[in-house]
Design a protein around this motif. Sequence first.
Motif, mmCIF file in Angstrom:
data_model
loop_
_atom_site.group_PDB
_atom_site.id
_atom_site.type_symbol
_atom_site.label_atom_id
_atom_site.label_comp_id
_atom_site.label_asym_id
_atom_site.label_seq_id
_atom_site.Cartn_x
_atom_site.Cartn_y
_atom_site.Cartn_z
ATOM 1 N N VAL A 5 0.838 -1.194 0.000
ATOM 2 C CA VAL A 5 0.000 0.000 0.000
ATOM 3 C C VAL A 5 0.877 1.248 0.000
ATOM 4 N N LYS A 6 1.958 1.221 0.754
ATOM 5 C CA LYS A 6 2.858 2.379 0.838
ATOM 6 C C LYS A 6 3.395 2.743 -0.553
ATOM 7 N N GLU A 7 3.813 1.744 -1.317
ATOM 8 C CA GLU A 7 4.337 2.008 -2.655
ATOM 9 C C GLU A 7 3.255 2.601 -3.560
ATOM 10 N N CYS A 8 2.042 2.103 -3.431
ATOM 11 C CA CYS A 8 0.935 2.616 -4.241
ATOM 12 C C CYS A 8 0.616 4.068 -3.890
ATOM 13 N N LEU A 9 0.595 4.381 -2.594
ATOM 14 C CA LEU A 9 0.292 5.744 -2.176
ATOM 15 C C LEU A 9 1.391 6.716 -2.616
ATOM 16 N N GLU A 10 2.622 6.260 -2.621
ATOM 17 C CA GLU A 10 3.718 7.112 -3.097
ATOM 18 C C GLU A 10 3.532 7.437 -4.580
ATOM 19 N N LEU A 11 3.117 6.445 -5.360
ATOM 20 C CA LEU A 11 2.851 6.683 -6.775
ATOM 21 C C LEU A 11 1.672 7.632 -6.957
ATOM 22 N N GLN A 12 0.646 7.488 -6.124
ATOM 23 C CA GLN A 12 -0.511 8.373 -6.209
ATOM 24 C C GLN A 12 -0.113 9.820 -5.944
ATOM 25 N N LEU A 13 0.750 10.031 -4.957
ATOM 26 C CA LEU A 13 1.213 11.393 -4.660
ATOM 27 C C LEU A 13 1.977 11.989 -5.840
ATOM 28 N N ASN A 30 -10.119 20.157 -8.421
ATOM 29 C CA ASN A 30 -10.672 20.333 -7.087
ATOM 30 C C ASN A 30 -10.278 19.157 -6.204
ATOM 31 N N LEU A 31 -9.458 19.451 -5.203
ATOM 32 C CA LEU A 31 -8.921 18.439 -4.297
ATOM 33 C C LEU A 31 -8.970 18.979 -2.879
ATOM 34 N N ASP A 32 -9.474 18.173 -1.960
ATOM 35 C CA ASP A 32 -9.545 18.602 -0.568
ATOM 36 C C ASP A 32 -8.159 19.036 -0.092
ATOM 37 N N GLU A 33 -8.091 20.179 0.570
ATOM 38 C CA GLU A 33 -6.794 20.765 0.932
ATOM 39 C C GLU A 33 -6.001 19.910 1.908
ATOM 40 N N ASP A 34 -6.676 19.018 2.651
ATOM 41 C CA ASP A 34 -5.953 18.182 3.611
ATOM 42 C C ASP A 34 -5.624 16.807 3.043
ATOM 43 N N ALA A 35 -6.041 16.536 1.796
ATOM 44 C CA ALA A 35 -5.858 15.192 1.236
ATOM 45 C C ALA A 35 -4.384 14.831 1.098
ATOM 46 N N VAL A 36 -3.615 15.710 0.456
ATOM 47 C CA VAL A 36 -2.194 15.420 0.247
ATOM 48 C C VAL A 36 -1.413 15.439 1.564
ATOM 49 N N PRO A 37 -1.577 16.480 2.444
ATOM 50 C CA PRO A 37 -0.862 16.457 3.731
ATOM 51 C C PRO A 37 -1.196 15.208 4.561
ATOM 52 N N GLY A 38 -2.464 14.770 4.521
ATOM 53 C CA GLY A 38 -2.851 13.582 5.279
ATOM 54 C C GLY A 38 -2.133 12.351 4.780
ATOM 55 N N MET A 39 -1.991 12.227 3.462
ATOM 56 C CA MET A 39 -1.278 11.080 2.908
ATOM 57 C C MET A 39 0.210 11.168 3.219
ATOM 58 N N GLN A 40 0.763 12.368 3.174
ATOM 59 C CA GLN A 40 2.187 12.529 3.498
ATOM 60 C C GLN A 40 2.469 12.158 4.949
ATOM 61 N N ARG A 41 1.549 12.521 5.846
ATOM 62 C CA ARG A 41 1.726 12.152 7.263
ATOM 63 C C ARG A 41 1.732 10.634 7.432
ATOM 64 N N TYR A 42 0.853 9.975 6.730
ATOM 65 C CA TYR A 42 0.801 8.509 6.833
ATOM 66 C C TYR A 42 2.094 7.887 6.308
ATOM 67 N N LEU A 43 2.616 8.409 5.210
ATOM 68 C CA LEU A 43 3.830 7.827 4.626
ATOM 69 C C LEU A 43 5.044 8.038 5.531
ATOM 70 N N ARG A 44 5.005 9.076 6.349
ATOM 71 C CA ARG A 44 6.095 9.270 7.313
ATOM 72 C C ARG A 44 5.976 8.314 8.488
ATOM 73 N N ASN A 45 4.760 7.844 8.779
ATOM 74 C CA ASN A 45 4.534 6.919 9.893
ATOM 75 C C ASN A 45 3.404 5.968 9.509
ATOM 76 N N THR A 46 3.782 4.846 8.928
ATOM 77 C CA THR A 46 2.786 3.906 8.398
ATOM 78 C C THR A 46 2.160 3.029 9.483
ATOM 79 N N ASP A 47 2.493 3.284 10.741
ATOM 80 C CA ASP A 47 1.881 2.505 11.827
ATOM 81 C C ASP A 47 0.444 2.947 12.103
ATOM 82 N N GLY A 48 0.107 4.156 11.681
ATOM 83 C CA GLY A 48 -1.236 4.678 11.941
ATOM 84 C C GLY A 48 -2.268 4.146 10.954
ATOM 85 N N ALA A 49 -3.492 4.660 11.096
ATOM 86 C CA ALA A 49 -4.577 4.251 10.214
ATOM 87 C C ALA A 49 -4.358 4.806 8.809
ATOM 88 N N LEU A 50 -4.855 4.064 7.815
ATOM 89 C CA LEU A 50 -4.743 4.523 6.440
ATOM 90 C C LEU A 50 -5.487 5.851 6.254
#
Length: 291
Positions: A5-13, A30-50
């Motif tokens: 999943v991590k590799e897929c999300l990196e490609l999506q970014l 039109n993209l929610d302003e927190d969508a990209v920061p939220g994904m970046q936070r997860y990629l820095r710490n993949t222990d949390g919820a998707l």
Amino acid sequence: MAVTVKECLELQLLEIEMLLTMFPKKGEMNLDEDAVPGMQRYLRNTDGALPPQLEFSICIDVEEAKVKVELQVLLPHMYPHVAPQLFARSNALRRQQQSQLNNRLTSHISSLDSGELCVYEAVQWLKDNSLPYLESSKISSGSASKEVVVKETLRRMWIYSHHIYRQELRKKIFDCAKKLNLTGFCLTGKPGVICVEGFRENCEEFWRVIRYPNWKHISCKHVENIETEGSIDNLRLFCAFEDLQFQAHGDYGLRNDYHMDLGQFLEFLKQHQSGHIFQILFGVEGKLSDK
């Protein structure tokens, strides 16, 4: 090696960053302003919820018609190894035209190789192919707009081979039919028969792929083209791509040289309104024995 999943999300970014540079103007993407920061936070710490799945829309100018088409996009967490959810809409599209346009878009995207980033490909396809589906934007004073009728064509190909045995060949046939959203069947054995039905370009791609590089003793015996103003799905004779295996005759088990029961095959064809194809395939009129 399995894709994470991590590799897929990196490609999506990466794809989102590319799209934002290509559609920088306000209202284009039109993209929610927190969508990209939220994904970046997860990629820095993949222990949390998707993080939530990325959801956005792109406004596409169809210049010839001076009309905008909006592409709504939802990316599953395993995209691009899972197909994205795409939906095109426009106030200038009638319901039927919109359905036809989305069916063709889905078919095109499903024909691409798995693992490809394809949102920009969808945008380009809509730019190049939306015009026939859009009604005229010029409305004469006091008169209603005239609806543009877009016709679709279902193609059905009947393919004959001296034999179909090898597992790797059968896998290629089934994988290709699934990828191109084709229905029909593959009759394994001697003789071998394949029927595929779907959009014309998808049938042609299937025929190109399975013949390459050098499948001898195979020919396309008959092609049917049926035009409709509705969905081609209403014209399909088969609801899936079936694996036909009838009772075999011959030395089956000792060597790969066995004949299929053509009487059972004829009965199958008649059940699917295709009894006339038997003579086209084999050169003789099919007759069922009295029971």
